[in-house]
Scaffold this motif. Sequence first.
Motif, PDB file in Angstrom:
ATOM      1  N   TRP A   1      24.846 -36.709  31.199  1.00  0.00           N
ATOM      2  CA  TRP A   1      25.470 -37.016  32.490  1.00  0.00           C
ATOM      3  C   TRP A   1      26.994 -37.048  32.341  1.00  0.00           C
ATOM      4  N   VAL A   2      27.467 -37.714  31.296  1.00  0.00           N
ATOM      5  CA  VAL A   2      28.911 -37.821  31.074  1.00  0.00           C
ATOM      6  C   VAL A   2      29.507 -36.455  30.744  1.00  0.00           C
ATOM      7  N   ARG A   3      28.850 -35.718  29.879  1.00  0.00           N
ATOM      8  CA  ARG A   3      29.358 -34.402  29.477  1.00  0.00           C
ATOM      9  C   ARG A   3      29.499 -33.472  30.675  1.00  0.00           C
ATOM     10  N   ALA A   4      28.475 -33.450  31.540  1.00  0.00           N
ATOM     11  CA  ALA A   4      28.527 -32.557  32.692  1.00  0.00           C
ATOM     12  C   ALA A   4      29.622 -32.952  33.672  1.00  0.00           C
ATOM     13  N   SER A   5      29.841 -34.262  33.845  1.00  0.00           N
ATOM     14  CA  SER A   5      30.871 -34.698  34.784  1.00  0.00           C
ATOM     15  C   SER A   5      32.279 -34.430  34.262  1.00  0.00           C
ATOM     16  N   VAL A   6      32.448 -34.407  32.939  1.00  0.00           N
ATOM     17  CA  VAL A   6      33.776 -34.193  32.357  1.00  0.00           C
ATOM     18  C   VAL A   6      34.048 -32.722  32.087  1.00  0.00           C
ATOM     19  N   PHE A   7      33.080 -32.027  31.485  1.00  0.00           N
ATOM     20  CA  PHE A   7      33.308 -30.655  31.041  1.00  0.00           C
ATOM     21  C   PHE A   7      32.587 -29.605  31.876  1.00  0.00           C
ATOM     22  N   GLY A   8      31.738 -30.021  32.795  1.00  0.00           N
ATOM     23  CA  GLY A   8      31.015 -29.059  33.611  1.00  0.00           C
ATOM     24  C   GLY A   8      29.646 -28.733  33.046  1.00  0.00           C
ATOM     25  N   ARG A   9      28.905 -27.925  33.796  1.00  0.00           N
ATOM     26  CA  ARG A   9      27.538 -27.570  33.429  1.00  0.00           C
ATOM     27  C   ARG A   9      27.502 -26.404  32.450  1.00  0.00           C
TER      28      ARG A   9
END
Length: 558
Positions: free
Chosen positions: A545-553
């Motif tokens: 969840w954190v990775r996608a919100s910071v770096f995208g999908r």
Amino acid sequence: MAGIAAPTCGLPAAAAARGRRAPAVAALTPAVVRTLVRRRTIAMASPPPFLTSSQDSATKCEAPPALPTPIDQPATARKTRVVVLGSGWGAVSFIKNLDPAAFGENGAYELVLVSPRNYMLFTPLLPSAVGGVVSESSIVESIRTLMQGKFDFSVCVQGKYYEARATEIDPERRVLTCEVCAVRKSQGGSMGSQDHGEQDHTFQLPYDILLCSVGAVNATFGIKGVQEHCFFLKSMEDAQQLRRHISKTLEHAALPDISPENRKKKLSFVVVGGGPTGVEVAAELHDLIKEDVSRKFPSVAEDVSITLVDGTDSLLNSYHTEIQTYAGEVFRHNGISLRLGARVTEVQDGEVCVELKEGGRDSVSFGTCVWATGIAMHPLVALLKDRLPADVQTSCRGLLVDEHLRVRGSRGTIYCLGDAAVTGDTPATALPPTAQVARQEGQYLASLLSKNQLAVAEPAGTASEAADGTADADLVPLPAGTRPFGYTHLGSLAYLGDSKGAMDLPIKTPFLKTLRGYLGAQAWRTLETLLQVSPRTRWLVAHDWVRASVFGRNLSDI
């Protein structure tokens, strides 16, 4: 033999022998030599352990001798073999809640799990895996890891796992026929497409108590063209295939030689089904286009279209009416086209043919079509149903069970849970085929077997028993007063896209019946993280969840 010196205390025997080799050899008198030769001759004349004494003893093996019976058990005691079919919600909930005292080394049960899939898949997050928000590896956990127990490995459940597919169940003999899946090279891979490893074969596995948790398959309702032209979303392989297809489609649409008309056709996504799976697939596609494709594929983002087709008049029709109305409003606001009241009659190459509720026919063009309309009976369940009395197995959706989840007509030897079980005689009284139901059924059966030492009570089969009907009594009887299964609804969740969600609360008040909007999305995300089956997957999903919100999908096709 007094002339052979013993090894020095604290030194290995070989070292001591090397230090006193001369005295040892000198002590080999003629009498000692004759004794050694006679012992070697007897040893060579006897066959090796577990081998036959015939000429082809090198290839034939006898069964190993039975292990000695523990002192604290009678010589006739035997553990009750419990075989679990499947590695989904019901099966994993069952093994996670077993009592180690009952299923441990000195317990009354022997546990065997059979499944062609050696991992448990957290199916509610498959739409998020398609959208590249969570990684596929974050929502799976090894079955062998789950069977080891929680954190105290000294009291873990003793069990075996066989990676095989059950193809037949004989309820009279209480025997399973299992097929082993051979290891094969991938088609078109760098190693070629030839097979390797062991070939497919079958083996039989007896059982005393069987837990059938094989789930269900995708329902196509016999509609022509669904299998050939649609993507499904029920397994990890489905999610990987669909995500890679979306990535390839975006890349191909960005090529310079693609006409505007062809680009719009390629980028038209149609989702058939207005239930939780279909709604969340459409929501994840919307977020993918809005938050990532618009930045990384700016030349094609405006040509993407998403359409949801369903035969009912509203989305999420099993939820509260407030959520049904709210879901439609969110989708229309996000630009998702809704074709409600449209029943699919045929799927052609690039076109979904529908019959409208108000009359007439129409078609919806697509470049990608996702089929998420429901489930149908598993083939293994259908074969077992045909072997049971037809007057008690009357459902066309699965196996009818009693209040203790025992399959009707199985004489108490087969239990069924999850999507394969039908808990009511009518669709209105049956429980829905959800992960929440399967999880509670697994917990109930784990408690039932752990607290009661169930075993097969073989009937004598006398003429008097046949006359009074006791020959048809349960082979695995339950103790008197056994508590029946009771389901407690804990609410329903759905993600609607654009950081909005909905939760159908289990306890409703006149002022609060549902959670909608941002709070609904946060409740959905929090619970989907906390309900993971292991600490490892819980941490990985939270990290995603954190990775996608910071770096995208993840937009790659890997």
